[in-house]
Design a protein around this motif. Structure first.
Motif, PDB file in Angstrom:
ATOM      1  N   ARG A 100      -6.644   1.881   9.880  1.00  0.00           N
ATOM      2  CA  ARG A 100      -5.995   2.739  11.032  1.00  0.00           C
ATOM      3  C   ARG A 100      -6.927   2.265  12.123  1.00  0.00           C
ATOM      4  NH1 ARG A 100      -8.503   6.739   8.175  1.00  0.00           N
ATOM      5  NH2 ARG A 100     -10.029   8.041   9.295  1.00  0.00           N
ATOM      6  N   PHE A 101      -7.946   1.922  11.953  1.00  0.00           N
ATOM      7  CA  PHE A 101      -8.847   1.365  13.321  1.00  0.00           C
ATOM      8  C   PHE A 101      -8.672  -0.092  13.510  1.00  0.00           C
ATOM      9  CE2 PHE A 101     -11.081   5.149  13.200  1.00  0.00           C
ATOM     10  CZ  PHE A 101     -11.409   5.596  11.810  1.00  0.00           C
ATOM     11  N   GLY A 102      -7.766  -0.766  12.815  1.00  0.00           N
ATOM     12  CA  GLY A 102      -7.249  -2.114  13.229  1.00  0.00           C
ATOM     13  C   GLY A 102      -8.042  -3.461  12.668  1.00  0.00           C
ATOM     14  N   PRO A 103      -9.087  -3.524  12.153  1.00  0.00           N
ATOM     15  CA  PRO A 103      -9.725  -4.488  11.716  1.00  0.00           C
ATOM     16  C   PRO A 103      -9.252  -5.354  10.703  1.00  0.00           C
ATOM     17  CG  PRO A 103     -11.014  -2.818  10.789  1.00  0.00           C
ATOM     18  CD  PRO A 103      -9.818  -2.096  11.675  1.00  0.00           C
ATOM     19  N   CYS A 104      -9.700  -6.470  10.649  1.00  0.00           N
ATOM     20  CA  CYS A 104      -9.084  -7.459   9.422  1.00  0.00           C
ATOM     21  C   CYS A 104     -10.219  -7.687   8.754  1.00  0.00           C
ATOM     22  CB  CYS A 104      -8.780  -8.741  10.171  1.00  0.00           C
ATOM     23  SG  CYS A 104      -8.661 -10.309   8.898  1.00  0.00           S
ATOM     24  N   HIS A 105     -10.340  -7.125   7.582  1.00  0.00           N
ATOM     25  CA  HIS A 105     -11.350  -7.212   6.521  1.00  0.00           C
ATOM     26  C   HIS A 105     -10.891  -7.367   5.027  1.00  0.00           C
ATOM     27  CE1 HIS A 105     -11.453  -2.974   5.325  1.00  0.00           C
ATOM     28  NE2 HIS A 105     -11.123  -3.058   6.520  1.00  0.00           N
ATOM     29  N   LEU A 106     -11.617  -8.149   4.262  1.00  0.00           N
ATOM     30  CA  LEU A 106     -11.211  -8.119   2.787  1.00  0.00           C
ATOM     31  C   LEU A 106     -11.760  -7.181   1.679  1.00  0.00           C
ATOM     32  CD1 LEU A 106     -10.702 -12.175   2.753  1.00  0.00           C
ATOM     33  CD2 LEU A 106      -8.979 -10.556   3.152  1.00  0.00           C
ATOM     34  N   ASP A 107     -12.563  -6.047   2.358  1.00  0.00           N
ATOM     35  CA  ASP A 107     -12.904  -5.130   1.500  1.00  0.00           C
ATOM     36  C   ASP A 107     -11.720  -4.216   1.294  1.00  0.00           C
ATOM     37  OD1 ASP A 107     -16.066  -3.483   1.581  1.00  0.00           O
ATOM     38  OD2 ASP A 107     -14.455  -3.163   0.122  1.00  0.00           O
ATOM     39  N   PRO A 108     -11.483  -3.981  -0.021  1.00  0.00           N
ATOM     40  CA  PRO A 108     -10.477  -2.600  -0.190  1.00  0.00           C
ATOM     41  C   PRO A 108     -10.708  -1.490   0.496  1.00  0.00           C
ATOM     42  CG  PRO A 108     -10.816  -3.928  -2.044  1.00  0.00           C
ATOM     43  CD  PRO A 108     -11.793  -4.402  -1.332  1.00  0.00           C
ATOM     44  N   ASP A 109     -12.255  -1.249   0.503  1.00  0.00           N
ATOM     45  CA  ASP A 109     -12.891   0.112   1.052  1.00  0.00           C
ATOM     46  C   ASP A 109     -12.533   0.081   2.670  1.00  0.00           C
ATOM     47  OD1 ASP A 109     -15.818   0.249  -1.073  1.00  0.00           O
ATOM     48  OD2 ASP A 109     -13.725   0.921  -1.316  1.00  0.00           O
ATOM     49  N   GLY A 110     -11.853   1.170   3.039  1.00  0.00           N
ATOM     50  CA  GLY A 110     -11.812   1.493   4.356  1.00  0.00           C
ATOM     51  C   GLY A 110     -10.110   1.451   4.759  1.00  0.00           C
ATOM     52  N   TYR A 111      -9.464   0.937   4.035  1.00  0.00           N
ATOM     53  CA  TYR A 111      -7.929   0.731   3.916  1.00  0.00           C
ATOM     54  C   TYR A 111      -7.597   2.194   3.392  1.00  0.00           C
ATOM     55  CZ  TYR A 111      -7.721  -4.185   5.027  1.00  0.00           C
ATOM     56  OH  TYR A 111      -7.999  -5.289   5.679  1.00  0.00           O
ATOM     57  N   ASP A 112      -6.719   2.649   4.402  1.00  0.00           N
ATOM     58  CA  ASP A 112      -6.434   4.162   4.335  1.00  0.00           C
ATOM     59  C   ASP A 112      -4.983   4.361   3.459  1.00  0.00           C
ATOM     60  OD1 ASP A 112      -8.004   5.061   6.380  1.00  0.00           O
ATOM     61  OD2 ASP A 112      -6.607   3.525   7.767  1.00  0.00           O
ATOM     62  N   TYR A 113      -4.157   3.496   3.456  1.00  0.00           N
ATOM     63  CA  TYR A 113      -2.643   3.653   3.026  1.00  0.00           C
ATOM     64  C   TYR A 113      -2.384   2.423   2.074  1.00  0.00           C
ATOM     65  CZ  TYR A 113      -2.210   7.736   5.802  1.00  0.00           C
ATOM     66  OH  TYR A 113      -2.273   8.892   6.434  1.00  0.00           O
ATOM     67  N   TRP A 114      -1.637   2.519   0.845  1.00  0.00           N
ATOM     68  CA  TRP A 114      -1.496   1.509   0.094  1.00  0.00           C
ATOM     69  C   TRP A 114       0.051   1.411  -0.364  1.00  0.00           C
ATOM     70  CZ3 TRP A 114      -5.193  -2.357  -1.780  1.00  0.00           C
ATOM     71  CH2 TRP A 114      -6.485  -1.995  -1.391  1.00  0.00           C
ATOM     72  N   GLY A 115       0.405   0.335  -0.754  1.00  0.00           N
ATOM     73  CA  GLY A 115       1.778   0.404  -1.221  1.00  0.00           C
ATOM     74  C   GLY A 115       1.746   0.435  -2.678  1.00  0.00           C
ATOM     75  N   GLN A 116       2.954   0.350  -3.269  1.00  0.00           N
ATOM     76  CA  GLN A 116       2.825   0.498  -4.812  1.00  0.00           C
ATOM     77  C   GLN A 116       2.603  -0.682  -5.528  1.00  0.00           C
ATOM     78  OE1 GLN A 116       5.536  -0.236  -3.028  1.00  0.00           O
ATOM     79  NE2 GLN A 116       6.712  -1.504  -4.272  1.00  0.00           N
ATOM     80  N   GLY A 117       2.946  -1.666  -4.979  1.00  0.00           N
ATOM     81  CA  GLY A 117       2.586  -2.968  -5.392  1.00  0.00           C
ATOM     82  C   GLY A 117       3.735  -4.015  -5.807  1.00  0.00           C
TER      83      GLY A 117
END
Length: 124
Positions: A100-117
Motif C-alpha cells: 500500500r505504500f507504493g514501492p517496487c521491491h522483490l521482498d515478500p515482507d511488506g506486501y499487504d494483500y495476496w491473491g490465491q495463486g
C-alpha cells in the motif's frame, strides 16, 4: 480492503508463453506497489517482478530478466505478467500482492494483500 485474483496459469511446453493477470477488486491499484512472486514445491517464495505505484519503476529477478514483462492496465484495475521463453524451472504457483505504500521491491515482507495463486507448469 483489496482482493486479488490471479488467472492465466496452465501447462505450457518449454519455450512457450503465458500471460498472468492479477485483477483487484476494491481500491484502484494505480498507487500501490504490485509484486509477482512464485513458490515451487519445497522452496521459499521468491520475488519475480514488481512495479511501483510511486514512480512507475519496475524490477525483475535475474532469473527472468529479458523473458518476463510486468505491466498495468488502470482501466481494468489489472496487472499482467507476460512470460516468454518459459523454462521448466519456472514451474511454480504464482502470486500477486500489493504494497500500500507504493514501492517496487522483490521482498515478500511488506506486501499487504495476496491473491490465491495460479499454477504454472512448464513441461514437455
Amino acid at each position: 480492503q483489496v482482493q486479488l485474483v490471479e488467472s492465466g496459469g496452465g501447462l505450457v511446453q518449454p519455450g512457450g508463453s503465458l500471460r498472468l493477470s492479477c485483477y483487484a477488486s476494491g481500491p484502484a491499484l494505480d498507487y500501490f506497489g504490485i509484486g509477482w512472486f512464485r513458490q515451487a514445491p519445497g522452496k521459499e517464495r521468491e520475488g519475480v517482478s514488481c512495479t511501483s505505484g510511486n514512480d512507475g519503476r519496475t524490477d525483475y529477478a535475474d532469473s527472468v530478466k529479458g523473458r518476463f514483462t510486468i505491466s498495468r492496465d488502470s482501466a481494468k484495475n489489472t496487472v499482467y505478467l507476460q512470460m516468454n521463453s518459459l523454462k521448466p524451472e519456472d514451474t511454480a504457483v504464482y502470486y500477486c500482492a500489493t504494497d500500500r505504500f507504493g514501492p517496487c521491491h522483490l521482498d515478500p515482507d511488506g506486501y499487504d494483500y495476496w491473491g490465491q495463486g495460479t499454477q504454472v507448469t512448464v513441461s514437455s
